[in-house]
Enzyme design. Structure first.
Site, short mmCIF file in Angstrom:
data_model
loop_
_atom_site.label_atom_id
_atom_site.label_comp_id
_atom_site.label_asym_id
_atom_site.label_seq_id
_atom_site.Cartn_x
_atom_site.Cartn_y
_atom_site.Cartn_z
N ASN A 9 37.00 34.03 30.64
CA ASN A 9 38.31 33.04 30.77
C ASN A 9 37.80 32.87 32.24
O ASN A 9 37.01 32.44 33.32
CB ASN A 9 38.82 34.63 31.82
N LYS A 11 38.84 30.27 34.21
CA LYS A 11 40.15 30.22 35.40
C LYS A 11 39.49 28.45 35.48
O LYS A 11 39.94 27.93 34.64
CB LYS A 11 39.33 30.90 36.58
N HIS A 95 47.61 37.56 33.87
CA HIS A 95 46.57 38.12 34.44
C HIS A 95 46.28 38.65 36.32
O HIS A 95 47.14 37.63 36.76
CB HIS A 95 45.14 36.82 34.24
N GLU A 97 45.62 37.31 38.75
CA GLU A 97 45.51 36.14 39.94
C GLU A 97 46.92 35.67 39.97
O GLU A 97 47.64 34.89 40.30
CB GLU A 97 44.91 34.58 39.14
N GLU A 167 42.45 45.25 33.98
CA GLU A 167 40.99 44.67 35.54
C GLU A 167 41.26 45.25 36.32
O GLU A 167 42.43 44.80 36.96
CB GLU A 167 41.60 43.58 34.85
N GLY A 173 35.92 39.48 40.39
CA GLY A 173 35.40 38.70 41.19
C GLY A 173 34.96 39.50 42.93
O GLY A 173 34.69 38.52 43.73
N SER A 213 34.10 41.58 37.55
CA SER A 213 32.40 41.48 38.00
C SER A 213 31.45 42.21 36.45
O SER A 213 30.72 43.07 37.14
CB SER A 213 32.60 42.71 39.16
P1 PGA Z 1 35.20 37.84 36.95
O1 PGA Z 1 36.55 38.15 37.46
O2 PGA Z 1 34.10 38.69 35.79
O3 PGA Z 1 34.63 37.62 38.08
O4 PGA Z 1 35.19 39.57 38.02
C1 PGA Z 1 37.42 38.87 35.69
C2 PGA Z 1 38.29 38.61 35.55
O5 PGA Z 1 39.39 37.52 36.33
O6 PGA Z 1 38.88 37.99 34.70
#
Ligand code: PGA
Length: 250
Positions: A9, A11, A95, A97, A167, A173, A213
């Site tokens: 992803n 983003k 997601h 976010e 997640e 992140g 992560s």
């Molecule tokens: P990350 O993000 O691997 O940077 O923690 C995962 C995601 O939000 O899909």
């Protein structure tokens, strides 16, 4: 046997030239990979370039979001039909976010997942609890509610086009991965919830990814867990070498 999936992803990262450079570096690294499905989700503006760059390869292209209406006066939105037309075969939906910053709810996730599947896309539907919810002992309850309200209206046959991504928001992140044990316990709970809503065989066939992560050095331990069928990778999917290393977790 569930076929593993490694999905990236991006983003809000990468222009079209950066998309081209990424695939030029990634594709030669993964030519021999047969053990998993590979999906990459660039921003909308780079989808066409990504589809072109991956033509004839085993990489599938995903959007990061989609709207449920087929067309109309919905400024800024993109429909399932538009994504299918550009060559996308997946969309991420719900997601964290989008839930945190853009008002996504279980109800909008349900509409989007339904529209995606009915319109011929596979959906990677994200669920997961916040740190406060985990510390308050509500993680299972929150995730069960997200499944029932966000996915529970689909039919059993729709479910074969759904991938669930667990997640935990506290792991995204932050560099703080859920341990394989914490992730596996939640994945088992997710599968159990689907078995209750649908049936055991639909739940057995459902692919459940872990996200938060994921890096080249923790992917193998996660993938050893029976209920973890793959990963949704954010930060580490932006670099072709680290994404290739994750894909080659074996
Ligand atoms: P990350 O993000 O691997 O940077 O923690 C995962 C995601 O939000 O899909």
């Amino acid at each position: 046997m569930r076929r593993p999936v490694i999905a990236g992803n991006w983003k809000m990262f990468k222009t079209r030239p950066e998309t081209g450079a990424f695939f030029d570096a990634l594709i030669p690294e993964i030519l021999d990979v047969e053990h998993c499905d590979i999906v990459v989700a660039p921003p909308f503006i780079s989808l066409a370039a990504a589809v072109e760059e991956t033509d004839g390869t085993r990489v599938a292209i995903s959007a990061q979001d989609v709207y449920w209406e087929p067309e109309g006066a919905f400024t800024g939105e993109i429909s399932v039909r538009m994504l299918v037309d550009v060559g996308c075969t997946y969309s991420i939906i719900g997601h964290s976010e989008r839930r945190q910053y853009f008002g996504e709810t279980d109800e909008s996730v349900a509409r989007k997942a339904n529209a995606a599947v009915k319109g011929g896309l596979n959906a990677i539907v994200c669920i997961g609890e916040t740190l406060t919810e985990r510390d308050g002992g509500q993680a299972f309850e929150v995730v069960r509610r997200q499944i029932r309200n966000g996915l529970g209206q689909l039919t059993g046959s729709d479910l074969s086009h759904i991938i669930v991504a667990y997640e935990p928001i506290w792991a995204i992140g932050t560099g703080r991965t859920a341990t394989p044990e914490i992730a596996a316990a939640m994945h088992a709970e997710i599968r159990k919830t689907f078995a209750e809503i649908y049936n055991a065989s639909a739940a057995d066939a459902l692919r459940i990814l872990y996200g938060g992560s994921v890096k080249p050095d923790n992917i193998s331990a996660l993938m050893k867990k029976e209920d973890i069928d793959g990963a949704l990778v954010g930060g580490a999917s932006l670099d072709p070498a680290s994404f290739a290393a994750i894909i080659k977790y074996l």
